[in-house]
Motif scaffolding. Structure first.
Motif, PDB file in Angstrom:
ATOM      1  N   LEU A   1       0.795  -1.130  -0.070  1.00 42.00           N
ATOM      2  CA  LEU A   1      -0.026  -0.007  -0.057  1.00 42.00           C
ATOM      3  C   LEU A   1       0.908   1.192   0.125  1.00 42.00           C
ATOM      4  N   ASP A   2       0.777   1.868  -1.110  1.00 41.69           N
ATOM      5  CA  ASP A   2       1.561   3.202  -1.387  1.00 41.69           C
ATOM      6  C   ASP A   2       3.176   2.863  -1.057  1.00 41.69           C
ATOM      7  N   GLY A   3       3.713   1.575  -1.799  1.00 41.82           N
ATOM      8  CA  GLY A   3       4.939   1.182  -1.720  1.00 41.82           C
ATOM      9  C   GLY A   3       5.450   0.607  -0.449  1.00 41.82           C
ATOM     10  N   VAL A   4       4.488   0.356   0.491  1.00 44.24           N
ATOM     11  CA  VAL A   4       4.965  -0.551   1.845  1.00 44.24           C
ATOM     12  C   VAL A   4       4.304  -1.809   1.766  1.00 44.24           C
ATOM     13  N   PRO A   5       5.012  -2.671   2.002  1.00 45.52           N
ATOM     14  CA  PRO A   5       4.417  -4.114   2.302  1.00 45.52           C
ATOM     15  C   PRO A   5       3.313  -3.961   3.526  1.00 45.52           C
ATOM     16  N   VAL A   6       2.196  -4.409   3.316  1.00 46.49           N
ATOM     17  CA  VAL A   6       1.341  -4.374   4.543  1.00 46.49           C
ATOM     18  C   VAL A   6       1.654  -5.266   5.656  1.00 46.49           C
ATOM     19  N   ARG A   7       2.498  -6.424   5.465  1.00 47.12           N
ATOM     20  CA  ARG A   7       2.904  -7.161   6.602  1.00 47.12           C
ATOM     21  C   ARG A   7       3.706  -6.357   7.498  1.00 47.12           C
ATOM     22  N   GLU A   8       4.523  -5.267   6.966  1.00 45.12           N
ATOM     23  CA  GLU A   8       5.256  -4.330   7.712  1.00 45.12           C
ATOM     24  C   GLU A   8       4.871  -3.047   8.504  1.00 45.12           C
ATOM     25  N   LEU A   9       3.548  -3.030   8.129  1.00 38.86           N
ATOM     26  CA  LEU A   9       2.807  -1.677   8.725  1.00 38.86           C
ATOM     27  C   LEU A   9       2.407  -2.028  10.029  1.00 38.86           C
ATOM     28  N   ALA A  10       2.597  -0.970  10.989  1.00 34.13           N
ATOM     29  CA  ALA A  10       2.030  -0.944  12.175  1.00 34.13           C
ATOM     30  C   ALA A  10       0.528  -1.050  12.297  1.00 34.13           C
ATOM     31  N   HIS A  11      -0.085  -1.960  13.323  1.00 35.54           N
ATOM     32  CA  HIS A  11      -1.446  -2.279  13.332  1.00 35.54           C
ATOM     33  C   HIS A  11      -2.384  -0.805  12.870  1.00 35.54           C
ATOM     34  N   ASP A  12      -2.059   0.205  13.803  1.00 34.23           N
ATOM     35  CA  ASP A  12      -2.783   1.050  13.691  1.00 34.23           C
ATOM     36  C   ASP A  12      -2.910   2.174  12.442  1.00 34.23           C
ATOM     37  N   ASP A  13      -1.754   1.956  11.632  1.00 37.19           N
ATOM     38  CA  ASP A  13      -1.722   2.591  10.602  1.00 37.19           C
ATOM     39  C   ASP A  13      -2.310   1.780   9.493  1.00 37.19           C
ATOM     40  N   LEU A  14      -2.400   0.504   9.490  1.00 35.27           N
ATOM     41  CA  LEU A  14      -3.183  -0.136   8.741  1.00 35.27           C
ATOM     42  C   LEU A  14      -4.510  -0.110   8.748  1.00 35.27           C
ATOM     43  N   ARG A  15      -4.967   0.032   9.990  1.00 37.18           N
ATOM     44  CA  ARG A  15      -6.394   0.081  10.257  1.00 37.18           C
ATOM     45  C   ARG A  15      -7.133   1.373   9.935  1.00 37.18           C
ATOM     46  N   ARG A  16      -6.011   2.200  10.156  1.00 37.48           N
ATOM     47  CA  ARG A  16      -6.577   3.644   9.782  1.00 37.48           C
ATOM     48  C   ARG A  16      -6.789   3.867   8.203  1.00 37.48           C
ATOM     49  N   ALA A  17      -5.931   3.315   7.523  1.00 37.94           N
ATOM     50  CA  ALA A  17      -5.781   3.454   6.271  1.00 37.94           C
ATOM     51  C   ALA A  17      -6.687   2.489   5.225  1.00 37.94           C
ATOM     52  N   VAL A  18      -7.349   1.352   5.733  1.00 39.77           N
ATOM     53  CA  VAL A  18      -8.067   0.710   5.033  1.00 39.77           C
ATOM     54  C   VAL A  18      -9.324   0.271   5.794  1.00 39.77           C
ATOM     55  N   ALA A  19     -10.479   0.538   5.103  1.00 37.44           N
ATOM     56  CA  ALA A  19     -11.908   0.226   5.570  1.00 37.44           C
ATOM     57  C   ALA A  19     -12.520  -1.082   4.821  1.00 37.44           C
ATOM     58  N   HIS A  20     -13.420  -1.612   5.438  1.00 32.45           N
ATOM     59  CA  HIS A  20     -14.094  -2.898   4.946  1.00 32.45           C
ATOM     60  C   HIS A  20     -15.563  -2.687   4.989  1.00 32.45           C
ATOM     61  N   ALA A  21     -16.207  -3.160   3.935  1.00 34.18           N
ATOM     62  CA  ALA A  21     -17.654  -3.415   4.090  1.00 34.18           C
ATOM     63  C   ALA A  21     -17.930  -4.906   3.375  1.00 34.18           C
ATOM     64  N   PHE A  22     -18.826  -5.569   4.085  1.00 33.93           N
ATOM     65  CA  PHE A  22     -19.023  -6.856   3.518  1.00 33.93           C
ATOM     66  C   PHE A  22     -20.511  -7.033   3.352  1.00 33.93           C
ATOM     67  N   GLU A  23     -20.804  -8.324   2.702  1.00 37.23           N
ATOM     68  CA  GLU A  23     -22.223  -8.627   2.306  1.00 37.23           C
ATOM     69  C   GLU A  23     -23.008  -8.818   3.574  1.00 37.23           C
ATOM     70  N   ARG A  24     -22.479  -9.438   4.706  1.00 39.46           N
ATOM     71  CA  ARG A  24     -23.268  -9.572   5.881  1.00 39.46           C
ATOM     72  C   ARG A  24     -22.451  -8.953   7.120  1.00 39.46           C
ATOM     73  N   PRO A  25     -22.716  -7.552   7.296  1.00 41.70           N
ATOM     74  CA  PRO A  25     -21.926  -6.773   8.171  1.00 41.70           C
ATOM     75  C   PRO A  25     -22.268  -7.257   9.450  1.00 41.70           C
TER      76      PRO A  25
END
Length: 261
Positions: free
Chosen positions: A86-110
């Motif tokens: 994501l923007d050049g950084v492997p998501v495995r290496e991202l701090a948890h807070d950064d990852l969850r601030r950057a990515v939002a999800h919506a699902f078929e059965r939320p």
């Protein structure tokens, strides 16, 4: 339900790195992503780039791996091989807070959590202001039915009867309120009527600057996206505009009789 919860709690949490996410437009890249489930290779060496600010629809027949690809893109699951950036950084290496601030999800059965409807939409926000929550609800076309509830946004979630489509709209409102740089919708429009779906898809492809990854089952949804990634046989068979791919018979079959829109 308690047994299933026990399984989830017992599952080892994925390790997170410590790198911070630099400013960026939300460019998503999958490099050689392979994922296996039950001894079967579901995704096989996927290479895919989603430019920042783009709406990409992911289509394919049932079992093509669309939901798994969406989960891996937002690191709800990890690939067996390859990496996601994501923007050049492997998501495995991202701090948890950064990852969850950057990515939002919506699902078929939320899964909706919180004491009230407003709490459910604002879940996880550091500052869930009423203005932000109501703006997100309007974008998800949920504001009208929420206001008809006994106490509007203050209605207890357990006392808010709703259809499958209304639950999906609350889940979408939660994702829109998040306002991250990457929005992943895994079949999150499937229970909506076609008019509401068209309006929400128009909002997705219009005013937002976020990158959108949209698992789509309807041809009309794919037609409104900037581009389509067609999954077939565990690989990306083609990336292009919906109208360009519609001339391929196998692509049309992925929509089970839907029209070209």
């Amino acid at each position: 339900a308690a047994g299933r919860l026990g399984e989830v709690v017992a599952e080892p949490a994925p390790a997170h790195g410590v790198r911070r996410l630099p400013p960026g437009p939300g460019r998503l890249e999958l490099r050689g992503v392979t994922a296996r489930r039950g001894g079967h290779t579901v995704l096989d060496g996927i290479d895919l780039v989603v430019p920042g600010g783009t709406t990409l629809a992911v289509v394919g027949r049932s079992g093509a791996g669309k939901s798994l690809l969406a989960a891996i893109a937002g690191r709800l699951a990890d690939p067996d091989d390859g990496e996601v950036l994501l923007d050049g950084v492997p998501v495995r290496e991202l701090a948890h807070d950064d990852l969850r601030r950057a990515v939002a999800h919506a699902f078929e059965r939320p899964v909706l959590l919180g004491g009230t409807v407003e709490d459910a939409i604002g879940l996880g926000l550091p500052d869930p202001s009423p203005t932000r929550i109501r703006e997100a609800a309007r974008t998800a076309h949920a504001d009208d039915f929420i206001r008809r509830l006994p106490h509007g946004y203050g209605t207890a979630l357990a006392d808010a009867p709703r259809s499958g489509g209304e639950s999906q709209r609350l889940g979408l409102a939660r994702a829109f309120a998040h306002d991250g740089r990457l929005l992943i919708l895994d079949d999150a429009l499937s229970s909506l009527d076609t008019v509401t779906e068209a309006r929400i898809t128009e909002a997705l492809t219009g005013g937002s600057s976020a990158t959108r990854l949209l698992v789509a089952h309807r041809a009309a949804t794919a037609a409104r996206a900037d581009a389509v990634a067609w999954l077939d046989g565990g690989r990306v068979r083609a990336v292009g505009r919906h109208e360009e791919l519609w001339g391929i018979a196998e692509y049309r079959e992925a929509f089970a009789g839907e029209g070209p829109a």
